[in-house]
Design an enzyme around this catalytic site. Structure first.
Site, PDB file in Angstrom:
ATOM      1  N   ASP A  69      21.037  54.165  76.117  1.00 52.72           N
ATOM      2  CA  ASP A  69      22.876  54.318  76.497  1.00 52.72           C
ATOM      3  C   ASP A  69      23.901  53.439  75.553  1.00 52.72           C
ATOM      4  O   ASP A  69      22.802  52.385  75.891  1.00 52.72           O
ATOM      5  CB  ASP A  69      23.718  54.648  77.766  1.00 52.72           C
ATOM      6  N   ASP A 191      21.285  63.477  79.213  1.00 52.96           N
ATOM      7  CA  ASP A 191      21.843  63.010  80.171  1.00 52.96           C
ATOM      8  C   ASP A 191      23.835  63.748  80.891  1.00 52.96           C
ATOM      9  O   ASP A 191      23.581  63.442  80.884  1.00 52.96           O
ATOM     10  CB  ASP A 191      22.027  61.421  79.850  1.00 52.96           C
ATOM     11  N   HIS A 441      27.914  59.437  75.700  1.00 56.23           N
ATOM     12  CA  HIS A 441      28.413  59.779  77.160  1.00 56.23           C
ATOM     13  C   HIS A 441      28.921  59.280  77.818  1.00 56.23           C
ATOM     14  O   HIS A 441      28.682  59.568  78.640  1.00 56.23           O
ATOM     15  CB  HIS A 441      26.998  61.398  77.123  1.00 56.23           C
TER      16      HIS A 441
HETATM   17 ZN   LIG Z   1      22.839  58.193  79.399  1.00 54.75          ZN
END
Ligand SMILES: [Zn+2]
Length: 1034
Positions: A69, A191, A441
């Site tokens: 991430d 995701d 995201h």
């Molecule tokens: Zn993620």
């Protein structure tokens, strides 16, 4: 390598595409051996290096991967180096170091990497020797890039322009670094919390062969498993001719996690493979049999003799050897069972190689035409809260998209003089990168921790700084005058030191749209009367408004005037305080609440809005030109956020940054009436509504405006009653909408929604409110097939129509609990993020005319004019420079159907140009706006000449003429590939919703002439245009 060097000089190259086979010297012998073992036979372009499979067995493709991430519990930087691992363990630099050495140690191993924000940073820190080794791994297909965007972007809260930009940035790094070897074939959105149709359309137009998804609704997934429709063809546009927006789509079996008990990372606790029979923990037989069971069970949901297992998870592979040594053993153990009759073959693979096997199966696939929103992973866990989480950050991102396009356009129009000039060095790249990070995201979604959200905002602010220098350099060059230019980022709350303290100043307004705009400019000023002059020195009408301030503060004057700005250009207005005997300022008048029914009206040439004096609420909108009247009641409500039911903790969800789960389906009104003030001046009429200490609104009609503007201010949302609150603005009308409403997909095509319904399965609706929420990126509308009520938003918001005739938008939310989706922090914004101001633009139209209104107005809002102030003390740009108060970068406006999506510097002598047809087919009837439109690019721009033009795919990483995609057959019938025609710059045709991307070689003129005048310098060489193949072949 495609051509296309960046201004920074990262890449240089020719105009051709040399392709994989012709690249570089032959590999050294040991590597060649690996390639020969790994890649026998002839393969389709990009799939040559895929591993051998067993045609008569079940092939299990193990996909070693890490999901990194770009900011979530920690900041991007903290994740890169592994700082503050106590918060969340993640160290991407170590992951990449470790994976590369593990791949080099054993030639059968493969790995997929996704996020270029991290990889490019790591790459630039490597030695030449490591870079060379990595190039070799990429060439061999053992290090595969999937997706390849700067980030794995969110699909709900993102605007399509920003998605295209962030994908272009990441894919460009790969193309510049690895050439076609590094070009991802597969999109990998494992995701994001739901999937938009527009995203699939964009990926198809970027040339991807397929996409794999992790998260789809739990009911949808169950149905797909039963029907063996986990893999399908997604038709992602109703306008673009198939297969232009068709994308093969696979749903992964286990989101993106490894199978249960088979997780061998330092972040996992599963038993490792013990293959020593003498060891008391010996488990190899047991593991092999367990694995065979999992694989056999999993294949039941899929249609071919291939299946995938995602062997990795969030920030896995920091010690890659742990994963790989266990996988090496697992592969050996399971394949050894073939001697005992097993028909299962396990192999290291990649997403592209799995996709390639599916393609070779040559099946007919089910066709999907809707999207994957909303996403729920349980009966009460609808991931529809994040559509509205952190509204201030969402708005800052949208404003930054606007400013980035202004910055990039000026960089293109002014040429090198924009980068280095009297104000220093300016550059669009830092804002481009910051914006790309914001698409992640957990960024634009509002689902990061507070400290990370603050860091995202800091990145944007740093990017703005470099663009402001660029803007000053460019404006000085194009206007011929050096001024102390400044922008006022807090104009939305009427703060601008220059205009508030100066008796005389200039207002330069830059319009990033390719057609002229008229715009009301509103600036806070000091007290007095003002004379405003247009670019030719003529006085223009203006008003001074005296707006009430909180108790004890003096009313604050605002100057209002109407500005007209040419396409892709600027107008400079001058403002001077003048002495008048009795300067006239307009103040709002308090309208007392009347117990009996009374009305209050504001109106302009086109619109009349009526309010009840009893409630203070809007009660009717009338479009006088179209002779339409619609009763509309609008007000604010709040849903009470649910609380954890400790007895049923697994069953019941609670509202948090991701999840929306109101405890009651009926929201409470913020107030049953509003205190109102009325303001009427020649240029504007406004009703100021005060609903409560934390909720107010101004309903506004400017002169000449064909829509009603609702400027709401909400926050800080009070929590002293211990209820988390999710605040909505709701419009109630008598329209008979029969359960339907419409929302946009990433600001582009429109999807039809139906309450308590999903187009592809029989829905068991478990959340009557949250289960009907959809992302509203730019617009939502309802219609009775005659009249249409459209509301445009200024950022992403969740929205729905929970009753016929009603529509609602969630404007803000503040919560006391965490929704247990991993964030570990309630969405409890304090300080600047807690107080939010935004606008809803309301349009009432006949259905057939509605698209013209909302399409053009939405682009006007996303690419609003940029207001720049200067103290009017300028000096010539250089001695003898002609000063210009008005400028257009275009010699002629583009037609209304066409949007200039991108104009940006691409290399020292090249620009990136994207032209978009902004209407869908069968939209805008009566105005012909859905017809194909043909443009002449020759001599279109005033500051440069296009000398050569190459058409590329959407992300500009391959020439369109040589791009080819795998062919898939949906069950609706086979699709014939469309021919690609050589672009003729004198006649570029755009079909409805088509985007065409070009890299243009240009020559800037020594000094731009005013709009419409001939270039000041003769062209140095005649126009040349790149030729391309006349048709794509597969
Ligand atoms: Zn993620």
């Amino acid at each position: 390598m495609t051509a296309l060097g960046r201004a920074s000089g990262v890449c240089a190259g020719g105009w051709g595409d040399s392709g994989r086979a012709m690249r570089g010297p032959p590999p050294p012998l040991p590597v060649l051996f690996v390639v020969l073992v790994a890649a026998p036979g002839t393969r389709a372009a990009g799939y040559e290096t895929c591993p051998t499979v067993q045609p008569d067995m079940l092939n299990v493709h193990l996909l070693p991967h890490t999901h990194d991430d770009v900011g979530w519990i920690k900041t991007v930087d903290q994740y890169y180096y592994g700082v503050r691992n106590v918060l969340h363990h993640g160290a991407v630099k170590n992951i990449l170091d470790s994976v590369i050495s593990a791949l080099r140690a054993e030639p059968s191993r493969r790995f997929v990497y996704v996020e270029m924000a991290f990889f490019s940073r790591w790459w630039h820190q490597q030695t030449n020797a490591t870079q060379q080794a990595v190039r070799e791994l990429v060439r061999q297909g053992r290090l595969e890039f999937a997706n390849g965007g700067w980030v794995m972007n969110d699909e709900a809260a993102t605007h399509y322009g920003a998605i295209v930009d962030q994908m272009t940035l990441g894919l460009r790094f790969l193309q510049d670094t690895f050439g076609d070897d590094g070009r991802p074939r597969v999109a990998w959105h494992i995701d994001p919390f739901g999937h938009s149709r527009e995203q699939a359309s964009l990926f198809a137009q970027m040339g991807f062969d397929g996409i794999f998804l992790g998260r789809v609704d739990y009911q949808d997934k169950e149905m797909r498993k039963k029907k063996r429709e986990m893999e399908m063809v997604w038709r992602a546009s109703t306008s673009l001719q198939p297969p232009t927006a068709d994308l093969f789509t696979g749903v992964l079996p286990n989101v993106y996690h490894p199978p249960k008990d088979l997780c061998w990372d330092l972040l996992c606790h599963d038993n490792h493979v013990v293959d020593d029979p003498a060891d008391p923990g010996y488990n190899d037989k047991e593991l092999a049999h367990y694995f065979l069971d999992v694989a056999t069970y999993q294949r039941q949901s899929y249609r071919t003799n291939h299946t995938v297992m995602t062997m990795g998870d969030d920030f896995h592979y920091e010690n890659a050897n742990m994963w790989f040594s266990n996988l090496d053993k697992l592969i050996r153990l399971v394949n050894a069972e073939q001697a005992n009759g097993s028909r299962v073959h396990v192999l290291y693979s990649t997403p592209a190689c799995y996709l390639w096997e599916l393609n070779k199966a040559n099946l007919t696939w089910s066709l999907k035409e809707d999207d994957f929103f909303p996403y729920a992973d349980g009966p009460h866990q609808f991931w529809t809260g994040y559509f509205s989480s952190r509204p201030a950050l969402k708005r800052y991102e949208r404003v930054s998209y606007n400013f980035l396009q202004v910055c990039k356009q000026l960089e293109a129009l002014a040429g090198p003089a924009a980068n280095v000039g009297p104000y220093g060095s300016g550059d669009s790249a830092p804002l481009e990168e910051a914006m790309a990070v914001l698409q992640h995201h957990d960024a634009i979604t509002g689902t990061s921790r507070q400290l990370v959200a603050d860091d995202f905002a800091r990145r944007l602010a740093a990017g703005w700084g470099r663009c402001e220098v660029l803007l000053s350099n460019a404006l000085a060059r194009l206007s011929g005058s050096q001024e102390a230019f400044s922008i006022c980022p807090e104009l939305n709350i009427s703060v601008c030191p220059l205009s508030q303290t100066s008796a005389r100043f200039q207002v330069a307004i830059y319009n990033p749209l390719a057609r002229k705009v008229d715009r009301m400019v509103r600036l806070p000023v000091s007290e007095g009367a003002f004379l405003v002059k247009d670019p030719s020195g003529h006085a223009v009408p203006s008003d001074v408004l005296l707006l009430p301030q909180p108790e004890g503060q003096k009313p604050s004057p605002e100057l209002l005037f109407s500005a007209s700005v040419p396409a892709l250009g600027f107008s400079i207005y001058s403002v001077a305080r003048v002495s008048l005997q009795n300067p006239k300022a307009h103040s709002p008048e308090r309208i007392p609440q009347k117990s009996r029914t009374g009305v209050l009206v504001i109106q302009n040439e086109y619109i009349r809005a009526t309010f009840s004096t009893k409630t203070g609420f809007l009660m009717q909108i009338e479009d006088m030109e179209q002779k339409l009247v619609l009763p509309v009641s609008q007000s604010f409500f709040w849903y009470s956020a649910g609380t954890w039911d400790l007895k049923n903790i697994d069953v019941f969800g609670v509202s948090g940054a991701y999840i929306f789960r109101p405890s009651q389906p009926e929201p409470s009104p913020v107030s049953s009436w509003a205190k109102i003030h009325l303001l009427k001046t020649p240029l504007v009429q406004e009703v100021h509504q005060n609903f409560s200490a934390w909720c107010s609104q101004v309903v506004r009609l400017y002169r000449g405006q064909r829509h009603l503007e609702l400027e709401w201010t909400v926050g800080p949302i009070p929590l002293h009653d211990s209820f988390g609150k999710e605040v909505i603005s709701r419009f109630d009308t008598p329209l008979d909408t029969k359960g339907y409403f419409y929302t946009d997909s990433n600001g582009r095509e429109i999807l039809k929604r139906r309450r308590n319904y999903r187009p592809t399965w029989n829905l068991n609706q478990t959340e009557p409110v949250a289960g009907n929420y959809y992302p509203v990126n730019t617009r939502i509308y309802i219609t009775d097939r005659k009249k249409q009520l459209t509301v445009l938003t200024d950022r992403c918001q969740g929205g729905s129509s929970l009753q016929d005739g009603s529509l609602e938008l969630m404007v803000h939310r503040r919560l006391l609990l965490d929704d247990k989706q991993g964030l570990g922090e309630p969405l409890l914004e304090e300080g600047s993020g807690s107080w939010v101001r935004g606008r809803h633009l309301v349009l009432l139209d006949m259905v057939g005319k509605a698209a013209m209104g909302h399409r053009l107005l939405a682009q006007k809002e996303v690419l609003a004019p940029q207001v720049v102030l200067a103290p009017d003390t300028g000096t010539p740009y250089h001695p003898g420079a002609t000063q210009r108060t008005q400028f257009s970068g275009l010699r002629r406006e583009l037609p209304p159907s066409v949007h200039l999506l991108t104009l940006a510097r691409w290399g020292p002598e090249t620009l990136l140009l994207r032209l978009e047809h902004q209407f869908a087919s069968r939209e805008g009837s009566g105005h012909n706006l859905s017809s194909p439109v043909t443009l002449n690019l020759l001599d279109l721009f005033s500051t440069f000449t296009i000398t050569r033009l190459q058409e590329t795919t959407l992300a500009a990483n391959q020439p369109r003429a040589s791009a080819s995609r795998l062919k898939w057959t949906p069950n609706s019938g086979p699709i014939r590939n469309l021919p690609v025609h050589r672009p003729d710059p004198a006649a570029i045709t755009l079909q409805p919703m088509e985007i065409r991307t070009f890299v243009a070689m240009v020559e800037w003129k020594s000094m731009p002439g005013p709009s419409g005048t001939p270039p000041s310098k003769p062209e140095l060489f005649p126009l040349l245009f790149a030729t391309g193949a006349s048709a794509a072949t597969h």
